[in-house]
Design a protein around this motif. Structure first.
Motif, PDB file in Angstrom:
ATOM      1  N   PHE A 232     -14.317   3.278   0.820  1.00 41.43           N
ATOM      2  CA  PHE A 232     -14.383   3.191  -0.120  1.00 41.43           C
ATOM      3  C   PHE A 232     -14.079   1.451  -0.655  1.00 41.43           C
ATOM      4  O   PHE A 232     -14.034   1.127  -1.672  1.00 41.43           O
ATOM      5  CB  PHE A 232     -13.567   3.915  -1.116  1.00 41.43           C
ATOM      6  CG  PHE A 232     -13.874   5.246  -0.974  1.00 41.43           C
ATOM      7  CD1 PHE A 232     -15.149   5.795  -1.172  1.00 41.43           C
ATOM      8  CD2 PHE A 232     -12.908   6.139  -0.180  1.00 41.43           C
ATOM      9  CE1 PHE A 232     -15.574   7.205  -0.941  1.00 41.43           C
ATOM     10  CE2 PHE A 232     -13.223   7.377  -0.155  1.00 41.43           C
ATOM     11  CZ  PHE A 232     -14.531   7.926  -0.210  1.00 41.43           C
ATOM     12  N   ASP A 233     -14.076   0.805   0.462  1.00 42.22           N
ATOM     13  CA  ASP A 233     -13.786  -0.558   0.573  1.00 42.22           C
ATOM     14  C   ASP A 233     -12.528  -1.027  -0.672  1.00 42.22           C
ATOM     15  O   ASP A 233     -12.716  -1.805  -1.616  1.00 42.22           O
ATOM     16  CB  ASP A 233     -15.069  -1.541   0.080  1.00 42.22           C
ATOM     17  CG  ASP A 233     -15.116  -2.839  -0.069  1.00 42.22           C
ATOM     18  OD1 ASP A 233     -14.249  -3.554   0.575  1.00 42.22           O
ATOM     19  OD2 ASP A 233     -15.730  -3.618  -0.872  1.00 42.22           O
ATOM     20  N   MET A 234     -11.545  -0.278  -0.251  1.00 39.44           N
ATOM     21  CA  MET A 234     -10.201  -0.469  -1.391  1.00 39.44           C
ATOM     22  C   MET A 234      -9.154  -1.246  -0.461  1.00 39.44           C
ATOM     23  O   MET A 234      -8.981  -1.140   0.565  1.00 39.44           O
ATOM     24  CB  MET A 234      -9.811   0.782  -1.575  1.00 39.44           C
ATOM     25  CG  MET A 234     -10.789   1.810  -2.452  1.00 39.44           C
ATOM     26  SD  MET A 234     -11.362   1.044  -3.835  1.00 39.44           S
ATOM     27  CE  MET A 234      -9.763   1.501  -4.991  1.00 39.44           C
ATOM     28  N   GLU A 235      -8.251  -1.989  -1.332  1.00 39.02           N
ATOM     29  CA  GLU A 235      -7.155  -2.486  -0.791  1.00 39.02           C
ATOM     30  C   GLU A 235      -6.055  -1.570  -0.691  1.00 39.02           C
ATOM     31  O   GLU A 235      -6.075  -0.524  -1.343  1.00 39.02           O
ATOM     32  CB  GLU A 235      -6.624  -3.676  -1.672  1.00 39.02           C
ATOM     33  CG  GLU A 235      -7.640  -4.925  -1.738  1.00 39.02           C
ATOM     34  CD  GLU A 235      -7.740  -5.575  -0.168  1.00 39.02           C
ATOM     35  OE1 GLU A 235      -6.821  -5.617   0.426  1.00 39.02           O
ATOM     36  OE2 GLU A 235      -8.832  -6.085   0.095  1.00 39.02           O
ATOM     37  N   PRO A 236      -5.099  -1.468   0.384  1.00 41.91           N
ATOM     38  CA  PRO A 236      -4.233  -0.461   0.362  1.00 41.91           C
ATOM     39  C   PRO A 236      -2.982  -0.198  -0.788  1.00 41.91           C
ATOM     40  O   PRO A 236      -3.039   0.962  -1.140  1.00 41.91           O
ATOM     41  CB  PRO A 236      -3.217  -1.083   1.481  1.00 41.91           C
ATOM     42  CG  PRO A 236      -4.285  -1.869   2.502  1.00 41.91           C
ATOM     43  CD  PRO A 236      -5.167  -2.476   1.649  1.00 41.91           C
TER      44      PRO A 236
END
Length: 391
Positions: A232-236
């Motif tokens: 989902f192309d998310m930052e941690p």
């Protein structure tokens, strides 16, 4: 009609996927045709599947088992491949347009990349593909114009919730749910003498042994945390996890206005499997309808990272990035295998995984070889360490 290559057809997800195909066909729909099947070594069940679904080709990872299968199905018009080359060959068949990869472990990475390079639709249930080779996999998918459809219940839930999103910038964070496994609420001092039989008693889900052990240590949720970052192309920092014992809310998303959208259903893998196979359409399902009044209440808790140390190790690994997630995953696979053989204790799994997460060097992932080498080194460390202290 989707023409399917099912990798891992004799495992938990694979057999349920074939149940889904049967159900769809029983409803008079012809949305999925099985063109290829692959298994590790369970040729008894694989032969039954071959005779029922009549695939064009099959693959058996174990070379000796593949030879036995060839003899068993010599009366049928089916090509039998073997080894890693066989798994990859199935994903390149001209008659196949969709690959469901449900094999367990790092063995799933090369077939995933091969399928994407062949421009096949990818339904992904193999966690290690994205955990170990996330940057490579997503780059290959983008270059070939392929959208990866998640099969894990949590990631499928996120994917379903996102269908109503207007623009990516509207999304604030995603929230993965965890069952908490069989040892929820217990502290470390109560978990010193855990045996495999104890850890294999999952409260809600019927899964394979390795995945069930991962659930007991919360490693499974750590792997899913890493998967979610890539899918989902998310930052941690924009990924949360909550323990939800009832396994009714499968995951949630939060928008910028703090609205939260959730996907709910009884704990049954048939829905995420079927959605991946029939997306964007939905068909009738054999899954029991959810009656919220039967449950009366749903509970949510913060995960206990002090007791279940594998979860935190995965978060630290993805923040450091590079080859470290592959190393952490490899260490866990090796440790779980030893635990299932009762050569190490349950808490030793977390200690080994954390050591790799906190002390191993990381490097950029530029090729499959980088991933495999990190995996090899981590497994070697676990085996060497446990060879000195295995009990």
């Amino acid at each position: 009609m989707k023409k399917l290559a099912l990798l891992g057809s004799t495992g938990s997800i694979g057999t349920q996927a074939l149940d889904v195909v049967r159900c769809i066909q029983k409803e008079g729909e012809h949305a999925v045709k099985v063109e290829a099947l692959a298994a590790h070594s369970n040729i008894r069940l694989l032969e039954e599947q071959i005779r029922e679904f009549k695939p064009q080709a099959v693959a058996v990872f174990d070379l000796e088992a593949a030879s036995k299968l060839r003899a068993a199905v010599r009366d049928l018009d089916v090509k039998v491949y073997s080894g890693m080359e066989g798994l990859c060959a199935l994903t390149e068949l001209e008659s196949v347009d969709t690959v469901l990869n449900s094999v367990v472990g790092m063995v799933g990475l090369k077939p995933t990349l091969t399928a994407l390079e062949a421009k096949k639709q990818m339904a992904l249930a193999n966690k290690e593909t994205l955990v170990a080779g996330g940057s490579l996999v997503m780059k290959t998918a983008k270059e070939n114009g392929i959208e990866i459809l998640p099969v894990d219940s949590e990631h499928s839930a996120i994917f379903q919730c996102l269908q109503g999103m207007y623009k990516k910038c509207d999304l604030n964070k995603i929230i993965l749910t965890a069952s908490g496994g069989p040892f929820f609420g217990k502290k470390a001092e109560k978990l010193q003498h855990i045996r495999p039989a104890d850890a294999l008693k999952h409260p809600n889900w019927d899964m394979g042994a390795k995945v069930t052990i991962d659930s007991s240590t919360l490693m499974n949720k750590g792997l899913e945390f890493i998967e979610a970052k890539w899918l989902f192309d998310m930052e941690p920092d924009d990924i949360d996890v909550v323990v939800h014992r009832e396994s009714i809310v499968h995951s949630l998303i939060e928008y910028k206005d703090h609205s939260i959208i959730a996907q709910l259903g009884v704990p049954d893998m048939c829905i995420p499997i079927q959605y991946a196979l029939t997306y964007p359409r939905r068909f009738p399902s054999p899954v029991k309808q959810l009656n919220l009044a039967d449950w009366q209440k749903l509970t949510f808790y913060a995960p206990d990272e002090e007791t279940f140390t594998c979860f935190g190790a995965c978060k630290r690994a993805i923040r450091r990035g590079g080859t470290l997630p592959a190393a952490v995953n490899g260490a866990n696979e090796a440790a779980v295998a030893l635990f299932l053989k009762e050569k190490i204790g349950w808490q030793d799994i977390g200690e080994l995984v954390c050591h790799v997460a906190d002390t191993f060097e990381t490097a950029p992932v530029t090729s499959v070889e980088d991933v495999l080498e990190a995996d090899r080194k981590a497994r070697a460390y676990v085996l060497e360490r446990c060879g000195e202290s295995a009990r």
